[in-house]
Design a protein around this motif. Structure first.
Motif: not given
Ligand code: NAD
Length: 428
Positions: A41-47, A56-60, A127-130, A158-160
């Motif tokens: 569970x993680x946070x993705x800060x985006x400008x 944003x809240x992210x999960x894997x 990009x933040x998720x990766x 995401x690949x990049x």
């Protein structure tokens, strides 16, 4: 995205428990398989474009990787919950096992609505998720893919990002890439066509001529569109399609008893998937309430929109004529409704078998990337048909031999394969 009062993970566990009891699975294996092995569970800060920062809240979630690297999509949805992601990761494990591909089950998500985000903001989320999970995913441990509201462009960003972090090329890191950038031909059609390959086999087994059947579908997205395309090519007639209307924030059923075609409806559908009601009326469609897809007088129902759609409160609306349900969506039928379908003797092709065409083609994409040699669309679809047909026949034969409901038979095959891999590795 979970709806109020509905927890898809509890549903996935209930389905598992039923078959674990049937198989008399030992306690250790049961405990291991009814929960994910790892969750991030993680946070993705985006400008944001307006200069503010939004988090944003992210999960894997990695459910099980005993049979191979985890595999599973990433969803962007405003109502995404970790329990939905956990359920979907669990179903991915069973899905890869039932079609016998050497992969485990994972799933990811971000709580966001891409419809309200600019392309640059979406790129930042990708990009933040990766960046948050780069150490825990990759071509040899966990391979992401597109899912609801994510597409090949998101995969390429995401690949990049992954390749930038690693400082090397890893085309096998992610699937669902654009064709020409490591993507596989046939991926767009794969899930919908896979649903119909299994349906075609089911009808054959029951001596039903597909050209004499009618169907109603829920959803007019990727899965449903290609399911409709192949089913009508094989001679079937779709008389109703239910679909979400973004401006009205509700769904409608579009009915045309003379039969609809994929090409006709796609021509009046906007980029958010909303079908133009006025144009539809001029083309001879009746516009009915969204839930009416389920009560149509047809032979086949294809729920291909989202989970929790065939429930205790609406299962009785299914016409006595319906003899087949091909589940294109993940988790469309609740255990309560499932019991009714089973008692009525309706032949259900369960979700993780019916919609396994998508992950099977993703696996083909990985194989082609590893070879750095790409098959034609015909080759991909032929291999897909073979995989889906073999998987369907194995489940259906077991169901007949042991007098099991199709969903339970599919679970028996998957759970036995995964439990065996865990045992052989010495995990349990
Ligand atoms: P999509 O976003 O392309 O399409 C979803 C469709 O559902 C849209 O037409 C939308 O209008 C419709 N919809 C949404 N809410 C609705 C409602 N309340 N009533 C009626 N229609 C509604 O998604 P998709 O890729 O086609 O996926 C559909 C389902 O299939 C999901 O459960 C997904 O997890 C599952 N699935 C997809 C794939 C794949 O490869 N795309 C693979 C396996 C499983």
């Amino acid at each position: 995205m979970a709806q109020a009062g509905f927890n898809p993970f509890h549903m996935a566990q209930a389905q598992f428990d039923k078959v674990a009891d049937l198989l008399d699975l030992d306690e250790g294996t049961r405990e291991l398989l009814r929960n994910p092995i790892r969750e991030y569970h993680f946070s993705i800060p985006v400008k944001m474009d307006d200069g503010t920062t939004k988090v944003f809240r992210g999960f894997r979630v990695q459910h099980n990787d005993a049979r191979g690297p985890g595999k599973g999509g990433i969803r962007f949805h405003p109502q995404e919950t970790v329990d939905t992601v956990k359920a979907l990761a669990t179903w991915m494990t069973w899905k890869c096992a039932v079609v016998d591909i050497p992969l485990g089950g994972s799933k990811g998500g971000v709580v966001c609505n891409p419809h309200n985000l600019s392309m640059r903001e979406q790129e930042s989320i990708c990009r933040g998720w990766v960046r948050q999970v780069a150490k825990n995913v990759g071509p040899i441990n966990d391979v992401p893919a597109p899912d609801v509201m994510t597409n090949p462009q998101h995969m390429l960003w995401m690949l990049d990002e992954f390749e930038t972090i690693q400082g090397a090329k890893y085309p096998g890191f992610i699937t669902g890439k654009p064709v020409g950038m490591g993507g596989s031909l046939g991926r767009t059609e794969a899930t919908g066509y896979g649903v119909i390959y299994t349906l075609r086999e089911a009808l054959k087994e029951h001596n039903v001529d597909i050209a004499k059947t009618t169907a109603a579908c829920q959803g007019f997205g990727n899965v449903s569109q290609y399911a409709i395309q192949l089913y009508t090519q094989l001679g079937g007639k779709v008389i109703a399609v239910s679909c979400w209307d973004e401006p009205d924030q509700k769904s409608y059923t579009f009915r045309k008893t003379s039969g609809i075609t994929f090409e006709e409806l796609i021509g009046i559908t906007d980029k958010f998937g909303t079908i133009d009601k006025e144009k539809a009326k001029t083309m001879g469609y009746e516009i009915l309430p969204g839930e009416d897809w389920i009560s149509q007088d047809v032979d086949i129902l294809i729920p291909a929109a989202l989970e929790n759609q065939v429930r205790g409160d609406n299962v009785t609306k299914i016409s006595p004529r319906v003899k087949f349900v091909a589940e294109g969506a993940n988790g469309p039928t609740t255990p309560e409704a499932d019991k009714v379908l089973e008692e009525r003797g309706i032949f259900v092709i369960p979700d993780f078998l019916a919609n396994a065409g998508g992950v099977t083609c993703s696996y083909f994409e990985q194989v082609q990337c590893n070879m750095n040699y790409f098959w034609t669309k015909e080759e991909v679809l032929e291999k897909l048909d073979t995989k889906m047909t073999v998987a369907f026949k194995a489940v259906s034969e077991l169901a007949k031999k042991k007098n099991l409901y199709m969903r339970d038979a599919a679970y028996v095959i998957s759970i036995q394969r995964v439990a065996r891999a865990c045992k052989d590795r010495g995990w349990v």
